[in-house]
Motif scaffolding. Structure first.
Motif, PDB file in Angstrom:
ATOM      1  N   VAL A   1       0.848  -1.189   0.000  1.00 57.30           N
ATOM      2  CA  VAL A   1       0.000   0.000   0.000  1.00 57.30           C
ATOM      3  C   VAL A   1       0.889   1.245   0.000  1.00 57.30           C
ATOM      4  O   VAL A   1       1.735   1.403   0.877  1.00 57.30           O
ATOM      5  N   ARG A   2       0.697   2.093  -0.999  1.00 57.27           N
ATOM      6  CA  ARG A   2       1.588   3.243  -1.168  1.00 57.27           C
ATOM      7  C   ARG A   2       0.790   4.521  -1.418  1.00 57.27           C
ATOM      8  O   ARG A   2       0.352   4.780  -2.538  1.00 57.27           O
ATOM      9  N   PRO A   3       0.586   5.330  -0.385  1.00 56.39           N
ATOM     10  CA  PRO A   3      -0.142   6.583  -0.578  1.00 56.39           C
ATOM     11  C   PRO A   3       0.774   7.671  -1.135  1.00 56.39           C
ATOM     12  O   PRO A   3       1.938   7.752  -0.760  1.00 56.39           O
TER      13      PRO A   3
ATOM     14  N   GLY B   1       2.980  -1.764 -10.494  1.00 54.28           N
ATOM     15  CA  GLY B   1       2.905  -1.022  -9.230  1.00 54.28           C
ATOM     16  C   GLY B   1       4.268  -0.494  -8.827  1.00 54.28           C
ATOM     17  O   GLY B   1       4.398   0.632  -8.332  1.00 54.28           O
ATOM     18  N   ASP B   2       5.281  -1.307  -9.052  1.00 58.89           N
ATOM     19  CA  ASP B   2       6.648  -0.864  -8.736  1.00 58.89           C
ATOM     20  C   ASP B   2       6.973   0.400  -9.523  1.00 58.89           C
ATOM     21  O   ASP B   2       7.454   1.396  -8.979  1.00 58.89           O
ATOM     22  N   ILE B   3       6.701   0.361 -10.799  1.00 56.73           N
ATOM     23  CA  ILE B   3       7.099   1.461 -11.685  1.00 56.73           C
ATOM     24  C   ILE B   3       6.248   2.709 -11.437  1.00 56.73           C
ATOM     25  O   ILE B   3       6.764   3.810 -11.231  1.00 56.73           O
TER      26      ILE B   3
ATOM     27  N   THR C   1       4.515   3.619  -8.873  1.00 53.83           N
ATOM     28  CA  THR C   1       4.633   4.278  -7.560  1.00 53.83           C
ATOM     29  C   THR C   1       5.923   5.092  -7.458  1.00 53.83           C
ATOM     30  O   THR C   1       5.960   6.092  -6.744  1.00 53.83           O
ATOM     31  N   ASP C   2       6.966   4.698  -8.160  1.00 52.47           N
ATOM     32  CA  ASP C   2       8.160   5.564  -8.198  1.00 52.47           C
ATOM     33  C   ASP C   2       7.830   6.855  -8.948  1.00 52.47           C
ATOM     34  O   ASP C   2       8.233   7.949  -8.551  1.00 52.47           O
ATOM     35  N   GLU C   3       7.098   6.731 -10.023  1.00 56.19           N
ATOM     36  CA  GLU C   3       6.720   7.927 -10.793  1.00 56.19           C
ATOM     37  C   GLU C   3       5.877   8.862  -9.916  1.00 56.19           C
ATOM     38  O   GLU C   3       6.133  10.066  -9.824  1.00 56.19           O
TER      39      GLU C   3
ATOM     40  N   ALA D   1      10.626   2.386   3.298  1.00 57.39           N
ATOM     41  CA  ALA D   1      10.647   3.432   2.277  1.00 57.39           C
ATOM     42  C   ALA D   1      10.315   2.770   0.949  1.00 57.39           C
ATOM     43  O   ALA D   1      10.493   1.565   0.803  1.00 57.39           O
ATOM     44  N   ILE D   2       9.875   3.555  -0.030  1.00 55.13           N
ATOM     45  CA  ILE D   2       9.598   2.881  -1.309  1.00 55.13           C
ATOM     46  C   ILE D   2      10.871   2.722  -2.150  1.00 55.13           C
ATOM     47  O   ILE D   2      10.865   2.062  -3.172  1.00 55.13           O
ATOM     48  N   HIS D   3      11.935   3.349  -1.704  1.00 59.13           N
ATOM     49  CA  HIS D   3      13.154   3.356  -2.534  1.00 59.13           C
ATOM     50  C   HIS D   3      14.210   2.367  -2.035  1.00 59.13           C
ATOM     51  O   HIS D   3      14.027   1.735  -0.999  1.00 59.13           O
TER      52      HIS D   3
HETATM   53 MG    MG Z   1      10.366   0.132  -6.583  1.00 60.19          MG
END
Ligand code: MG
Ligand code: IPM
Length: 400
Positions: A144-146, A276-278, A280-282, A307-309
């Motif tokens: 889950v990534r807000p 989702g990986d791509i 959410t970084d954007e 962290a997402i990174h």
């Molecule tokens: Mg990623």
């Protein structure tokens, strides 16, 4: 050539059998852990490597401040879990060393610093990503990534499928001959259903009437086709609550996230693992950088917050680790607090983060020596957390 094809067939058979077994496991419905009746709640801290060492130190200070009372009464225990570093993982040649995994499993939730994920040609053995291995081992199916940009009315919550897709067999592909390489993508009915349902439930609880499903089902017809089909099936159940679903292909979705005329419309976005990986970084970059975004990896029994990174080895090499932004991990911490039953603390922490990184912004992190250090930002965040006028201050910014 026939021999090579036969070898490949045998490998493929093993893969299929293990995936069929996994499906059977998913069919056995387990209950969600109930934190209200769990005491003590064990939080494991994995510091990671690279900038992880630096930012998880700051995240730890914040966590211990937020949970001061509960740590004193023993309702919550925090314990350090050593050994999830690239050095140690390379030494034992495992994504997650056995003893570390055992310690992780003894906890309820994990706060994890970034860890290095090697690729072929790096100085490290080409082991599997620690994130991916932990997600699979603990069956943390929801990522889950807000992402919020209040000044532009953007309030997105991404529900990234976290155990399947290209990731599940990411280290199990093979070179059939010197010229031919094959990887696999896996999508199951159960795996799709649980993440899509979670996204719809979230929409319903938060009175959001629009769920966006992202696939490339026009080209990747079988796996994405299934994800799309499951989404349409589940959407029908939620029509009665006035929730609509809409499907976007991942390429145009990447474009629409930067289209000011459209992007505010998206609210809840559910998508297979790699997309989702791509995306959410954007999305995080639009919010102010990947260093500003936190991520919750949620399963029924365990959850991991991070962290997402990644571990940013370049920053470490250039001597910039102390300028790394800890707010990614601190945002993740707010999600952790919410998850284990402390929504008020989560709200407080998010308000302080908003004030420090979006509104008042007495300092700015740039990742370089022309900006604040992670330590300075952390101090500032804690000052705001402890400010009795926090909520009034936050409202002042958000109501204008
Ligand atoms: Mg990623
Ligand atoms: C993320 C990261 C990981 C992923 C890497 C580090 C394996 O990029 O959490 O998004 O690809 O999932």
């Amino acid at each position: 050539m026939i021999n090579k094809a036969k070898e490949a067939k045998e490998k493929f058979e093993k893969i299929i059998l293990s995936q069929l077994e996994r499906v059977e496991k998913m069919k056995k419905k387990a209950d969600w852990i109930d934190y209200a009746s769990t005491s003590p709640i064990m939080i494991g801290l994995c510091h990671g490597d690279g900038i992880g060492v630096e930012i998880s130190k700051h995240a730890e200070t914040v966590l211990k401040t937020m949970l001061k009372d509960e740590l004193e009464t023993g309702k919550i225990k925090v314990k350090d879990i050593e050994g999830l570093t690239i050095e140690n993982r390379a030494k034992v040649n495992k994504a997650v060393p056995d003893d570390v995994l055992e310690e992780i499993k003894k906890c309820h939730v994990i706060l994890k610093g970034p860890t290095t994920t090697p690729q072929d040609g790096d100085k490290w053995p080409n082991i599997e990503s620690a994130n991916v291995a932990i997600r699979k081992e603990l069956d943390l199916f929801a990522n889950v990534r807000p992402v919020r940009i209040p000044s532009e009315g953007i309030d997105w919550c991404f529900f990234r499928e976290n155990t399947e897709g290209e990731y599940i067999l990411g280290s199990k592909g093979f070179d059939v001959t010197d010229d031919l390489s094959v990887d696999f993508k896996v999508v199951t009915e159960q795996g799709s259903e649980r993440i899509i349902r979670m996204a719809f439930e979230y929409a319903m609880k938060n009175d959001i009437k629009y769920v966006t499903v992202v696939t490339k089902a026009n080209v990747v017809k079988t796996t994405d086709g299934r994800f799309s089909r499951v989404a349409r099936r589940i959407a029908r159940e939620y029509e009665q609550y006035g929730i609509k679903q809409d499907e976007w292909y991942v390429d145009i979705m990447a474009a629409k996230l930067i289209d000011p005329a459209r992007r505010k419309d998206f609210r809840v976005i559910v998508l297979p693992n790699l997309y989702g990986d791509i995306l959410t970084d954007e999305a995080a970059q639009l919010q102010g950088g990947v260093g500003t975004a936190g991520s919750a990896n949620v399963g029924k029994r365990w959850a991991m917050f991070e962290a997402i990174h990644g571990s940013a080895p370049r920053m470490v090499k250039e001597g910039r680790a102390k300028y790394a932004d800890p707010s990614s991990m601190i945002r993740a911490e707010a999600m952790l607090l919410n998850h284990i039953g402390f929504p008020d603390y989560a709200k407080k922490l998010n308000m302080a983060l908003d004030i420090c990184t979006l509104y008042e912004k007495k300092m700015e992190i740039t990742g370089r020596d022309n900006g604040a250090t992670g330590e300075e930002l952390t101090k500032y965040i804690l000052e705001r957390v402890n400010d009795p006028g926090l909520e009034a201050n936050w409202k002042k910014y958000t109501s204008t």
